[in-house]
Design an enzyme around this catalytic site. Structure first.
Site, mmCIF file in Angstrom:
data_model
loop_
_atom_site.group_PDB
_atom_site.id
_atom_site.type_symbol
_atom_site.label_atom_id
_atom_site.label_comp_id
_atom_site.label_asym_id
_atom_site.label_seq_id
_atom_site.Cartn_x
_atom_site.Cartn_y
_atom_site.Cartn_z
ATOM 1 N N ASP A 1 -12.944 4.897 -0.034
ATOM 2 C CA ASP A 1 -13.439 5.041 -1.417
ATOM 3 C C ASP A 1 -14.435 6.196 -1.509
ATOM 4 O O ASP A 1 -14.372 7.026 -2.427
ATOM 5 C CB ASP A 1 -14.014 3.724 -1.988
ATOM 6 C CG ASP A 1 -14.602 2.789 -0.936
ATOM 7 O OD1 ASP A 1 -14.579 3.143 0.262
ATOM 8 O OD2 ASP A 1 -15.093 1.716 -1.311
ATOM 9 N N ASP B 1 -0.906 8.468 1.328
ATOM 10 C CA ASP B 1 -0.061 8.684 0.151
ATOM 11 C C ASP B 1 -0.938 9.026 -1.055
ATOM 12 O O ASP B 1 -0.722 10.017 -1.765
ATOM 13 C CB ASP B 1 0.763 7.408 -0.095
ATOM 14 C CG ASP B 1 1.861 7.601 -1.118
ATOM 15 O OD1 ASP B 1 2.029 8.726 -1.630
ATOM 16 O OD2 ASP B 1 2.564 6.612 -1.420
ATOM 17 N N TYR C 1 3.449 -0.170 4.249
ATOM 18 C CA TYR C 1 4.754 0.302 3.776
ATOM 19 C C TYR C 1 5.920 -0.210 4.623
ATOM 20 O O TYR C 1 7.022 0.315 4.532
ATOM 21 C CB TYR C 1 4.777 1.844 3.745
ATOM 22 C CG TYR C 1 4.005 2.444 2.586
ATOM 23 C CD1 TYR C 1 2.904 1.804 2.043
ATOM 24 C CD2 TYR C 1 4.376 3.666 2.036
ATOM 25 C CE1 TYR C 1 2.196 2.353 0.991
ATOM 26 C CE2 TYR C 1 3.675 4.224 0.976
ATOM 27 C CZ TYR C 1 2.582 3.561 0.463
ATOM 28 O OH TYR C 1 1.875 4.105 -0.586
ATOM 29 N N LYS D 1 -10.686 1.834 6.015
ATOM 30 C CA LYS D 1 -11.408 0.840 5.209
ATOM 31 C C LYS D 1 -11.767 -0.314 6.143
ATOM 32 O O LYS D 1 -11.505 -1.495 5.866
ATOM 33 C CB LYS D 1 -10.525 0.385 4.034
ATOM 34 C CG LYS D 1 -11.199 -0.515 3.029
ATOM 35 C CD LYS D 1 -12.184 0.192 2.113
ATOM 36 C CE LYS D 1 -12.952 -0.791 1.266
ATOM 37 N NZ LYS D 1 -13.998 -0.165 0.444
#
Ligand code: NAI
Ligand code: MG
Length: 334
Positions: free
Chosen positions: A205, A229, A123, A172
């Protein structure tokens, strides 16, 4: 009296903000509102989505309550939310999701708090086209040791202070080995400094699936900006929707409180917006200001209305009322 900068925001912002002001007044909360402009409304009227005066007021008064701001999709100006979080180094985005009485949901024992790193990740606004013809886009994610340590310590310390037993770091690092890999490495380094807190790490995930199947297993969840988010909207869904979850953006000197949701253009101006999310954000603000007693009193009044007067509530949670019948019912309980 506490001076608080109030940005009512776009879309449903003005409706929910006015309901929240009404409730805080009824509770006798010692808040002096200082109105300021930002967002699409400010852009259309003043030619600037973030007027300098607004930045100055937040800097001076240190605390702001902010309604949702519309951000143009694709082109247009950069997100003012992201800009404010970076400008005041509001590195902790704290997003609790807790089951509430009287709210229809498949889950009744959710009580988790998401800590989202709020200033970095994907971001940071470093995006560019490569070559000509806008056929190749690149976005850069930044993760630093300093920002990761800040958010991780904040999450562990929050767990200790609020009686939570577990912290889960979400990443991740199997694919994004450097950026989220660094975040995971630091999480594993820091965890042993909090031996009373059970630590685990979860790949994002799998986390999404775990949260939907068995959300009760999570207490404090700490993660990078984009994952936080997304997972915080998911967490809102587990407890009845975006109308019910507030959040705090906390930095070393400044703090800004806002609902997790956006400007909800589909229901703006129709008195359908649920003010609870914005109200819960305001209660986090009152606690931050040392007004816990008032915050607790308002929270109890909300619980009573959700249980005893469901018909006064907004349609998103099955009520027959609107933003203001609901706010009136809370004021009456107060
Ligand atoms: P959204 O959160 O505004 O709306 C998603 C869905 O939830 C809509 O169906 C909406 O009606 C519903 N909803 C949201 N808040 C509600 C409430 N208080 N009561 C009842 N229903 C509610 O997300 P969307 O549509 O993706 O984004 C709209 C705009 O908001 C965009 O411009 C986006 O950039 C902005 N946004 C701003 C945020 C902020 O200011 N912090 C956060 C998220 C989005
Ligand atoms: Mg969001």
């Amino acid at each position: 009296m506490h001076n608080v900068v109030l940005i009512s925001g776009d879309g449903i912002g003005p409706e929910i903000t006015s309901a929240v002001q009404q409730i805080l007044t009824a509770a006798g909360a010692p808040v002096n509102w200082i109105p300021a402009r930002a967002g699409m409304g400010a852009y259309k009227e003043l030619g600037n989505p973030l007027p300098e005066e607004t930045v100055r007021l937040i800097d001076e008064h240190k605390v702001a309550l902010k309604g949702p701001l519309e951000t143009p999709v694709g082109g247009g100006f950069r997100s003012i939310n992201v800009t404010l979080r970076q400008q005041f180094n509001l590195f902790s985005n704290i997003r609790p999701a807790k089951s509430l009485p009287g709210i229809h949901s498949p889950f009744t024992h959710v009580d988790m708090v998401i800590f989202r790193e709020n200033t970095q990740g994907l971001y940071i606004g470093q995006e560019r086209w490569v070559g000509s013809g806008e056929t190749h886009a690149e976005s850069i994610a930044v993760v630093t040791r300093k920002a990761s340590e800040n958010i991780l310590h904040a999450a562990f310390q929050y767990a200790q202070k609020h009686g939570f037993k577990k912290v889960a770091a979400v990443h991740k690092a199997n694919i994004l080995k450097l950026s989220t890999g660094l975040f995971l490495k630091i999480a594993r380094e820091i965890a042993p400094q909090y031996p009373d807190i059970q630590f685990r790490d979860v790949i994002v995930d799998n986390m999404a699936m775990q949260m939907v199947m068995r959300p009760e297993q999570f207490d404090v969840v700490v993660t990078t900006n984009l994952f936080g988010d997304i997972l915080s909207d998911l967490a809102s869904g587990l407890v009845g929707g975006l109308g019910l979850t507030g959040s705090a953006n906390i930095g070393p000197e400044h703090a800004m409180f806002e609902a997790v949701h956006g400007s909800a253009p589909d229901i703006a101006g129709q008195r359908k917006a649920n003010p609870t999310a914005m109200l819960f954000s305001a209660l986090m603000m009152l606690e931050h200001l040392g007004e816990k007693e008032t915050a607790d009193r308002i929270r109890r009044a909300v619980m009573e209305v959700l249980k005893d007067l469901p018909e006064a509530c907004t349609p998103d949670i099955g009520g027959k009322g609107d933003t203001f019948t609901y706010a009136d019912a809370i004021c009456l309980k107060l």
